[in-house]
Design a protein around this motif. Structure first.
Motif, PDB file in Angstrom:
ATOM      1  N   UNK A 164       0.826  -1.208   0.000  1.00 53.14           N
ATOM      2  CA  UNK A 164       0.000   0.000   0.000  1.00 53.14           C
ATOM      3  C   UNK A 164       0.860   1.259   0.000  1.00 53.14           C
ATOM      4  N   UNK A 165       1.893   1.264   0.838  1.00 56.33           N
ATOM      5  CA  UNK A 165       2.793   2.417   0.875  1.00 56.33           C
ATOM      6  C   UNK A 165       3.482   2.589  -0.475  1.00 56.33           C
ATOM      7  N   UNK A 166       3.888   1.470  -1.055  1.00 52.72           N
ATOM      8  CA  UNK A 166       4.515   1.546  -2.391  1.00 52.72           C
ATOM      9  C   UNK A 166       3.546   2.136  -3.400  1.00 52.72           C
ATOM     10  N   UNK A 167       2.284   1.705  -3.308  1.00 54.22           N
ATOM     11  CA  UNK A 167       1.260   2.202  -4.218  1.00 54.22           C
ATOM     12  C   UNK A 167       1.059   3.699  -4.063  1.00 54.22           C
ATOM     13  N   UNK A 213       2.116   8.074 -13.692  1.00 54.19           N
ATOM     14  CA  UNK A 213       1.417   7.975 -12.422  1.00 54.19           C
ATOM     15  C   UNK A 213       0.686   6.642 -12.389  1.00 54.19           C
ATOM     16  N   UNK A 214       0.973   5.845 -11.392  1.00 53.61           N
ATOM     17  CA  UNK A 214       0.349   4.532 -11.303  1.00 53.61           C
ATOM     18  C   UNK A 214      -0.699   4.559 -10.190  1.00 53.61           C
ATOM     19  N   UNK A 215      -1.984   4.541 -10.554  1.00 54.08           N
ATOM     20  CA  UNK A 215      -3.004   4.542  -9.505  1.00 54.08           C
ATOM     21  C   UNK A 215      -3.073   3.186  -8.809  1.00 54.08           C
ATOM     22  N   UNK A 259      -4.642  -5.081  -3.622  1.00 58.23           N
ATOM     23  CA  UNK A 259      -3.205  -5.343  -3.610  1.00 58.23           C
ATOM     24  C   UNK A 259      -2.753  -6.028  -4.889  1.00 58.23           C
ATOM     25  N   UNK A 260      -1.635  -5.579  -5.437  1.00 56.91           N
ATOM     26  CA  UNK A 260      -1.110  -6.200  -6.646  1.00 56.91           C
ATOM     27  C   UNK A 260       0.045  -7.141  -6.347  1.00 56.91           C
ATOM     28  N   UNK A 261       0.350  -7.308  -5.068  1.00 53.59           N
ATOM     29  CA  UNK A 261       1.469  -8.182  -4.712  1.00 53.59           C
ATOM     30  C   UNK A 261       0.985  -9.318  -3.818  1.00 53.59           C
ATOM     31  N   UNK A 319      -4.757  10.579  -3.219  1.00 54.02           N
ATOM     32  CA  UNK A 319      -3.649  10.401  -4.177  1.00 54.02           C
ATOM     33  C   UNK A 319      -3.830   9.187  -5.066  1.00 54.02           C
ATOM     34  N   UNK A 320      -4.216   8.059  -4.478  1.00 55.94           N
ATOM     35  CA  UNK A 320      -4.281   6.824  -5.261  1.00 55.94           C
ATOM     36  C   UNK A 320      -5.368   6.914  -6.326  1.00 55.94           C
ATOM     37  N   UNK A 321      -6.422   7.683  -6.069  1.00 48.17           N
ATOM     38  CA  UNK A 321      -7.526   7.840  -7.018  1.00 48.17           C
ATOM     39  C   UNK A 321      -7.206   8.972  -7.983  1.00 48.17           C
ATOM     40  N   UNK A 322      -6.540   9.993  -7.467  1.00 47.97           N
ATOM     41  CA  UNK A 322      -6.175  11.153  -8.262  1.00 47.97           C
ATOM     42  C   UNK A 322      -5.377  10.730  -9.496  1.00 47.97           C
ATOM     43  N   UNK A 323      -4.436   9.817  -9.290  1.00 47.37           N
ATOM     44  CA  UNK A 323      -3.608   9.356 -10.406  1.00 47.37           C
ATOM     45  C   UNK A 323      -4.480   8.740 -11.487  1.00 47.37           C
TER      46      UNK A 323
END
Lengths: 332, 332
Positions: free
Chosen positions: A256-259, A274-276, A297-299, B194-198
């Motif tokens: 999550x922090x990486x994201x 920018x990777x959402x 999560x992608x991992x 941030x995660x949605x903004x991207x």
């Protein structure tokens, strides 16, 4: 360094018409005097509720679990915040040992009372100053936070000040009782960048001068990097990563922090895409089982992610993450 | 990118009279936008940045003829169509409304809670009478909803069922359904995490390229602008102070205000405290702007000339325009 506060197994539920909502789930952290902890997370992650719990400031439909233990180490010995029942008891903590500044300074001041009267009032409640002394201390504090012509501002109302001034006045008011712990809830979010930079500088100076602990709540990782000594990352009511600010920002351990970092537009690399983080934060009414982040999560390492809540694992010394990536490794 | 200009503003000024004024003599006015010259090239993603109160929103609305233009002109040129917004008649204005659209900041306030998503997106088509019957409307709605990555099965739901990011995608679909040529996005990602903004930024960028749109992207967040825009204009107190291609502006800012804005952004590197100049004070009130250069009250490089003469925009290179008396000296 001396320990200031220990929060152990903080769990907080709100009973609502739609059912019980778990807002904070088994959160533990501690803070030393003079230390700044950044509490990061998106809206709905439970940052503010966690901070308010330290003063039991949450709404009346909140219930704390029996395991919850919050110990404040004051000069006269430790105080267990959960044992404080009446608002008279709470006075030691609320506005006494702990002060709070809020995001929206206009909403935090009473509109029909002058700034000065509000500052004097709280000093008279929490200290044994008379009104003349309280007035002097307040004006001195206003001056200290960089408000020019403090004696004049003292007589004004909140609407007469600009946003940056109001936030400074709020900080002056919060610090005039000399709290041990300052909770700053998104104190710069409503401000323009140039004013934000001024307020951040001011807060850094004040920590040095007063030696208090600060819990700095924000969603802005840049602000954290510039102010905090250590960071705790929250998602959907759980802490997912904790550690020294350099470790967490340079080597984020939790997906999550990486994201969050990958989604953040950064000025030093304009070409970086920018990777959402896929999907949306789930409703707190439908908290996913297992790791709360598993739906986005992608991992993911396997079924365990949606079955078992991950425990904290030390990634390095003083840097911990709650993710099955690390528990899996130790099983093998 | 073609060099054709779609929107061209000349000496554009928007003044608002203050209701409260002297009994005699002229009413005081707020000069929200003053003497702005701006060209927005066809197919560009044009960023407009500045602090709150700098006039960004008013300038954006003036380009849509949604704010009263006091002086100067805005011209819209697209193929055979050539409108001057100050002299436009009702038939032309109706056509211009289909060609220009606005996306708002707050996705929670911008959508009617009593309309389904399908009705919200279809409303512009129905109001403007752009389709022949319900079938065609539905088809257009589905087409744009798919482009905005909305789940087509959700079209019958109401906005409350959606998260902030999804709501913003609904707003975008509504703005684009009339197939506009020019879209003003006013702080369209400011309310998002941030995660949605991207995700929303990537969507805007993709759609802009796919549909060949021209965007005026208004934001206070320079790092966001740096990532999506190809050209940026910086505003201060109703004036443009600098415009340049994004890369130029961020690599070699010329105006002291732009430099200060850039250095005020908190760096993600904890060991990189912003050593650059910090701005003192706050943006002056637009009812009582300072004489000469509007930035002189906060500018660390202001000299006597700055306090008397207002600098004009001049070219520092072909595309890079700056309004400062001393930009050449300051480069050394």
């Amino acid at each position: 360094m001396t320990r200031l506060i220990d929060v152990e197994n903080l769990t907080l539920r709100f009973s609502t018409d739609e059912g019980m909502i778990t807002a904070v789930d088994n959160v533990s952290f501690s803070l030393e005097a003079g230390e700044v902890m950044g509490l990061v997370g998106e809206s709905g992650s439970g940052k503010s509720v966690t901070a308010k719990s330290l003063m039991k400031l949450n709404a009346s439909n909140a219930s704390y679990s029996d395991e919850t233990k919050i110990t404040l180490h004051l000069d006269d010995g430790p105080v267990n915040v959960m044992d404080l029942k009446t608002s008279k008891d709470m006075k030691v903590v609320r506005g006494g040992a702990i002060s709070m500044i809020f995001q929206e300074p206009m909403a935090s001041f009473a509109p029909a009372i002058t700034i000065g009267d509000q500052m004097v009032e709280q000093l008279q409640i929490h200290t044994d100053m008379n009104s003349k002394q309280a007035r002097e201390v307040s004006i001195e504090m206003l001056d200290r936070v960089g408000i020019s012509d403090a004696a004049q501002r003292f007589k004004q109302y909140a609407f007469e000040l600009s946003g940056g001034m109001r936030q400074r006045a709020m900080i002056a008011m919060a610090l005039s009782t000399k709290p041990k712990l300052l909770i700053a809830d998104e104190p710069t979010t409503a401000l323009d960048v140039t004013i934000q930079a001024q307020v951040i500088d001011l807060m850094k100076d004040l920590v040095k001068e007063f030696g208090m602990g600060i819990i700095f709540i924000t969603h802005d990782l840049g602000v954290i990097a510039q102010t905090a000594d250590k960071v705790a990352v929250m998602y959907l009511g759980r802490l997912v990563e904790q550690g020294a600010v350099r470790d967490v920002i340079r080597n984020p351990a939790h997906p999550y922090t990486r994201g969050l970092l990958a989604a953040l537009p950064q000025l030093d690399d304009l070409e970086k895409p920018l990777v959402p983080i896929p999907g949306d934060i789930p409703s707190p009414l439908e908290r996913p089982p297992g790791c709360v982040f598993n739906t986005r999560c992608e991992e993911k390492v396997g079924d365990i992610c949606s079955a078992k809540v991950p425990d904290f694992t030390n990634v390095t010394e003083n840097h911990r993450a709650a993710c099955h990536i690390y528990t899996q490794g130790s099983d093998k | 990118m073609s060099d054709d200009v779609l929107i061209s503003a000349r000496d554009l000024s928007v003044h608002y009279p203050l209701a409260k004024g002297g009994l005699f003599g002229p009413k005081p006015v707020v000069k929200a936008v003053e003497g702005v010259n701006l060209d927005i090239a066809k197919g560009s993603f044009f960023g407009l940045v500045g602090e709150s109160g700098s006039g960004k929103t008013t300038l954006g609305r003036a380009c849509l003829k949604a704010a009263p233009i006091t002086r100067g002109t805005v011209r819209y040129t697209d193929g055979d169509v050539d409108y001057s917004l100050t002299e436009i008649d009702n038939t032309q204005l109706k056509d211009y409304r289909t060609r220009s659209q606005l996306i708002f900041q707050d996705p929670y306030a911008a959508l009617s809670p009593r309309m389904t998503v399908r009705d919200i997106i279809a409303e512009p088509l129905e109001v403007m009478g752009l389709t022949n019957g319900r079938e065609e409307t539905d088809e257009r709605v589905r087409e744009i909803a798919a482009k905005c990555r909305l789940n087509l099965e959700h079209l019958r739901r109401f906005p409350h069922a959606f998260s902030g990011g999804q709501r913003q995608r609904i707003s975008i679909a509504r703005a684009l359904v009339s197939r506009p040529r020019f879209v003003v996005a006013d702080e369209s990602v400011a309310a998002l995490d941030v995660s949605i903004q991207a995700d929303v930024l990537n969507l805007l960028r993709d759609i802009q390229q796919e549909m060949g749109l021209t965007f005026l992207f208004i934001s206070h967040d320079l790092s966001v602008v740096a990532h999506v825009c190809d050209h940026v204009a910086v505003m201060y107190l109703g004036r443009l102070v600098e415009t340049a291609p994004t890369k130029d502006l961020f690599k070699a800012p010329r105006h002291p205000y732009t430099k200060a804005l850039l250095s005020a952004i908190p760096s993600l590197d904890p060991d990189d405290p912003n050593k650059a100049q910090k701005l003192e004070g706050e943006i002056p009130s637009p009812t009582n702007p300072p004489p000469g250069c509007k930035f002189q009250t906060r500018c660390p490089f202001a000299v006597d000339k700055c306090r008397v003469d207002e600098p004009k925009l001049e070219h520092s290179s072909t595309d890079h325009v700056v309004a400062c008396h001393r930009w050449q000296e300051l480069m050394e």
